[in-house]
Design a protein around this motif. Structure first.
Motif, PDB file in Angstrom:
ATOM      1  N   GLY A 539       0.864  -1.119   0.020  1.00 15.47           N
ATOM      2  CA  GLY A 539       0.031   0.137  -0.042  1.00 15.47           C
ATOM      3  C   GLY A 539       1.060   1.170  -0.110  1.00 15.47           C
ATOM      4  O   GLY A 539       2.000   1.280  -0.040  1.00 15.47           O
ATOM      5  N   ALA A 540       0.214   2.355  -0.140  1.00 16.82           N
ATOM      6  CA  ALA A 540       0.768   3.554  -0.199  1.00 16.82           C
ATOM      7  C   ALA A 540       1.497   3.761   1.322  1.00 16.82           C
ATOM      8  O   ALA A 540       0.902   3.643   2.310  1.00 16.82           O
ATOM      9  CB  ALA A 540      -0.222   4.920  -0.273  1.00 16.82           C
ATOM     10  N   GLY A 565       4.484  -4.326 -13.204  1.00 12.84           N
ATOM     11  CA  GLY A 565       3.392  -4.156 -12.350  1.00 12.84           C
ATOM     12  C   GLY A 565       2.541  -2.780 -12.337  1.00 12.84           C
ATOM     13  O   GLY A 565       3.048  -2.136 -13.433  1.00 12.84           O
ATOM     14  N   SER A 566       2.016  -2.272 -11.442  1.00 14.74           N
ATOM     15  CA  SER A 566       1.409  -0.932 -11.534  1.00 14.74           C
ATOM     16  C   SER A 566       1.770  -0.386 -10.054  1.00 14.74           C
ATOM     17  O   SER A 566       1.955  -1.086  -9.268  1.00 14.74           O
ATOM     18  CB  SER A 566      -0.161  -1.390 -11.719  1.00 14.74           C
ATOM     19  OG  SER A 566      -0.683  -2.242 -10.611  1.00 14.74           O
ATOM     20  N   GLY A 567       1.142   0.909 -10.152  1.00 13.94           N
ATOM     21  CA  GLY A 567       1.736   1.849  -9.052  1.00 13.94           C
ATOM     22  C   GLY A 567       2.776   2.448  -9.117  1.00 13.94           C
ATOM     23  O   GLY A 567       3.414   2.968 -10.159  1.00 13.94           O
ATOM     24  N   ASP A 568       3.426   2.989  -7.822  1.00 13.49           N
ATOM     25  CA  ASP A 568       4.630   3.379  -8.042  1.00 13.49           C
ATOM     26  C   ASP A 568       5.375   3.162  -6.675  1.00 13.49           C
ATOM     27  O   ASP A 568       4.902   3.177  -5.481  1.00 13.49           O
ATOM     28  CB  ASP A 568       4.113   5.219  -7.650  1.00 13.49           C
ATOM     29  CG  ASP A 568       5.225   6.189  -7.687  1.00 13.49           C
ATOM     30  OD1 ASP A 568       6.444   5.713  -8.075  1.00 13.49           O
ATOM     31  OD2 ASP A 568       4.971   7.483  -7.431  1.00 13.49           O
ATOM     32  N   VAL A 612       9.862   1.234  -1.056  1.00 13.65           N
ATOM     33  CA  VAL A 612       8.824   1.935  -0.356  1.00 13.65           C
ATOM     34  C   VAL A 612       7.680   2.202  -1.441  1.00 13.65           C
ATOM     35  O   VAL A 612       8.006   2.530  -2.601  1.00 13.65           O
ATOM     36  CB  VAL A 612       9.461   3.481  -0.073  1.00 13.65           C
ATOM     37  CG1 VAL A 612       8.007   4.208   0.315  1.00 13.65           C
ATOM     38  CG2 VAL A 612      10.327   3.203   1.030  1.00 13.65           C
ATOM     39  N   GLY A 613       6.137   2.155  -1.096  1.00 11.10           N
ATOM     40  CA  GLY A 613       5.232   2.321  -1.808  1.00 11.10           C
ATOM     41  C   GLY A 613       4.826   3.629  -1.814  1.00 11.10           C
ATOM     42  O   GLY A 613       4.269   4.224  -0.836  1.00 11.10           O
ATOM     43  N   GLU A 614       5.264   4.512  -2.945  1.00 11.26           N
ATOM     44  CA  GLU A 614       4.903   5.831  -2.807  1.00 11.26           C
ATOM     45  C   GLU A 614       3.365   6.099  -3.032  1.00 11.26           C
ATOM     46  O   GLU A 614       2.741   6.892  -2.582  1.00 11.26           O
ATOM     47  CB  GLU A 614       5.668   6.575  -4.120  1.00 11.26           C
ATOM     48  CG  GLU A 614       7.135   6.501  -4.057  1.00 11.26           C
ATOM     49  CD  GLU A 614       7.612   7.491  -2.777  1.00 11.26           C
ATOM     50  OE1 GLU A 614       6.807   8.337  -2.251  1.00 11.26           O
ATOM     51  OE2 GLU A 614       8.520   6.992  -2.364  1.00 11.26           O
TER      52      GLU A 614
END
Length: 627
Positions: A539-540, A565-568, A612-614
């Motif tokens: 998660g963020a 994948g997806s996200g940041d 780290v999930g930004e």
């Protein structure tokens, strides 16, 4: 100060009080006493001046007095008697911090005194000058071989001492701590109103002789201005309204120092009264407060002496305190006198614990709670929430039970109070009966923390380990505090949490890592050279720590990448230590999941990789490789 008093059959029998006095739990609520704002403290006729080394004034008492008199002349007409007489000065003594106390020939009003101090401070020979004001007690309102979860037989422990039990959200785990240590061998100095040494629950051998540092017979109620051995509390009652400061009330003696000392080390498991948190510790009572509080000059000397420092005219302290508790204060920011005394005590190895104050205000405006190198303690209620009166702010380090008064009913209303040894004597020590008092205030919270510090130091020595320095003790207490069970408003911070004696002991006694026989690095997921780790998600704000060891002789670069994948996500890498998010030795923070860190000619060692999930991410691949 909010107070409730209680006399039980056990103590009545012990001291021969007729049974009629033991029957009731009658409440007696006293007047509130809080630290007064500086503008309301009665002005006086004493100043503390530190002269610069190498000046004539630093070596000549006559020159010290002349310098103050010259400053008074420069200050103008306001610094004169009603008849126009100029102010003269008399050197009283040298303080333990190296400053001098001077008495003026007359009292000045507040404005004139502040003007005089400004003029003194402007003298090039002067390092600092401070009004010798009075501060006040704060309040609003042998080792046991214990069985697991030792529960003492003191009758009030289970009934009234919610603050030491975990069957409510606001208490601390005293019983768990007592399974580990009870404070043996540690000295806790209690700088306060003195002590009632003949209280039946304070006669277990915990009291050292102590010293009375009050140098004014009006304040001390002794026959002379001399300081004397012993710390008998002569009473701090005020028979006349306004005699201490504008608006000061008529009030009975508080026996405040006995109550505070009881929280630290009241005799425990003696089938009488209440328990103390570090009950095998020694209490060094140091009397600095009496009628109308106590002078800053006396408090400063007491701080130095309690820590083992030298104070002229006073015998050496044969029992230097590992911990000093000050449940006292005044309504002004920390000054040079307090700070110098505290710095001396800390340099001598004493951890200084102070109450935050009871004005529901930011602690930056109160002393000594705003001083550096102290552990500043706020107060919580039985709910674990902020006590309404407690000062707050970024300078509060952590909190402890202080009680909440009648707002927390239960056990006949006692759940709102901290119960310890006391007296119902209204004036002198012999004018009433020994009993138990329920108080609320940061005065009550502070000795909880002082006692936990004593438990930790005792446990370390018992384990043949070095005791903690004051700075390390402060860090331990803050790091091991438990989270507040209820939300504390961001506008009124109370530190890192509620003091946790068991967690503090566990952390202090944790065996240090031996790098010769074990991996002493942080817990991390091992990365194998050139083997990708797939399907990562989070998660963020999430963090995950990985590690790869690079052996000696590697000539090619170390490459660490994320992809797919997806996200940041972001990557942060440090050698031989865990990186902080955003502050590793190497960082990659591009938008999305394609992050790369390349380290040419990597040194041998363990490289820690923080992912780290930004933003929330999923199905990301992490790989580390070198040749």
């Amino acid at each position: 100060m909010k107070r409730k008093t209680l006399l039980c059959a056990a103590i009545a029998a012990a001291i021969g009080i007729p049974a009629v006095h033991a029957a009731g739990q009658e409440a007696r609520i006293g007047q509130s006493r809080i630290a007064q704002p500086a503008a309301e403290i009665q002005a006086g006729a004493r100043v503390i001046v530190k002269y610069r080394s190498g000046t004539l004034e630093s070596t000549s008492n006559m020159a010290k007095a002349r310098a103050v008199e010259s400053a008074a002349a420069r200050a103008g007409a306001g610094v004169r008697s009603a008849r126009g007489a100029a102010v003269s000065a008399t050197h009283m003594r040298r303080l333990g911090i190296g400053a001098d106390l001077l008495r003026l020939s007359q009292k000045l009003d507040r404005a004139a005194l502040e003007n005089l101090v400004r003029e003194i401070s402007a003298d090039p020979a002067v390092e600092y000058a401070v009004i010798d004001e009075r501060d006040y007690a704060l309040g609003p309102v042998r080792k046991l071989e214990a069985q697991p979860q030792f529960t003492p037989d003191d009758p009030f422990f289970a009934q009234y001492q919610w603050n030491f039990r975990t069957d409510n959200p606001g208490g601390i785990d005293a019983e768990g701590a007592w399974d580990v240590n009870t404070g043996e061998g540690v000295v806790v100095a209690v700088l306060d109103t003195g002590i009632l040494p003949e209280h039946p629950d304070m006669m277990g051998g915990q009291l050292l002789e102590g010293y009375d540092f009050i140098s004014d017979a009006f304040v001390s109620r002794r026959g002379t201005d001399d300081r004397v051995p012993g710390a008998l509390d002569y009473g701090d009652w005020n028979p006349v309204a306004d005699e201490c400061y504008a608006g000061s009330p008529v009030q009975d003696s508080s026996w405040h120092g006995t109550h505070v000392a009881g929280t630290v080390a009241e005799t425990t498991n003696n089938a009488l009264g209440a328990a103390g948190l570090a009950h095998d510790a020694k209490v060094l009572p140091v009397r600095v407060l009496g009628r109308c509080g106590g002078y800053l000059s006396d408090i400063a000397d007491a701080i130095v002496w309690a820590s083992g420092g030298t104070v002229a005219g006073i015998p050496a302290n044969e029992n230097p305190a590992e911990v000093i508790n000050m449940s006292l204060g005044g309504g002004a920011p920390c000054d040079a006198v307090y700070q110098s005394a505290i710095d001396t005590a800390v340099a001598n190895g004493s951890t200084v614990v102070v109450a935050a104050g009871n004005s529901n205000s930011n602690v930056v405006n109160f002393r000594p709670a705003s001083c550096n190198n102290v552990v500043t303690v706020g107060a919580t209620r039985i709910t674990g929430g902020k006590a309404s009166y407690s000062n707050y702010g970024d300078l509060v380090d952590l909190s402890a039970p202080g009680g909440g008064g009648s707002a927390d009913p239960g056990n006949g209303g006692w759940d709102g109070y901290i119960l310890q040894a006391g007296s119902d004597a209204a004036t002198t020590p012999d004018s009433g009966d020994y009993l138990y008092s329920g108080y609320t205030g940061t005065s009550m919270a502070s000795p909880h923390v002082a006692a936990v510090a004593a438990l930790v130091q005792s446990a370390l020595v018992a384990a043949a380990r070095d005791p903690l320095s004051p700075a390390d003790m402060e860090a331990l207490l803050k790091d091991t505090a438990r989270a507040f069970p209820v939300s504390i408003p961001a506008s009124t911070p109370l530190g890192t949490g509620i003091v946790d004696p068991t967690a503090a002991l566990d952390a202090a006694l944790e065996e240090p890592c031996d790098p010769e026989i074990e991996d002493c690095g942080p817990d991390a997921i091992e990365l194998v050279n050139k083997v990708p780790v797939r399907g990562l998600s989070g998660g963020a704000g999430s963090e995950a720590l990985y590690a790869i060891e690079v052996p000696a002789g590697v000539t090619g670069p170390l490459s660490i990448t994320t992809s797919g994948g997806s996200g940041d996500v972001s990557l942060h890498v440090s050698l031989d230590e865990e990186p902080e998010a955003g502050a590793g030795q190497w960082n990659s923070t591009r938008p999305g999941n394609s992050e790369t860190i390349r380290i040419n000619n990597p040194a041998a060692g363990v490289y820690y990789v923080k992912l780290v999930g930004e933003r929330a991410f999923s199905n990301v691949t992490l790989q580390a490789r070198h040749r």
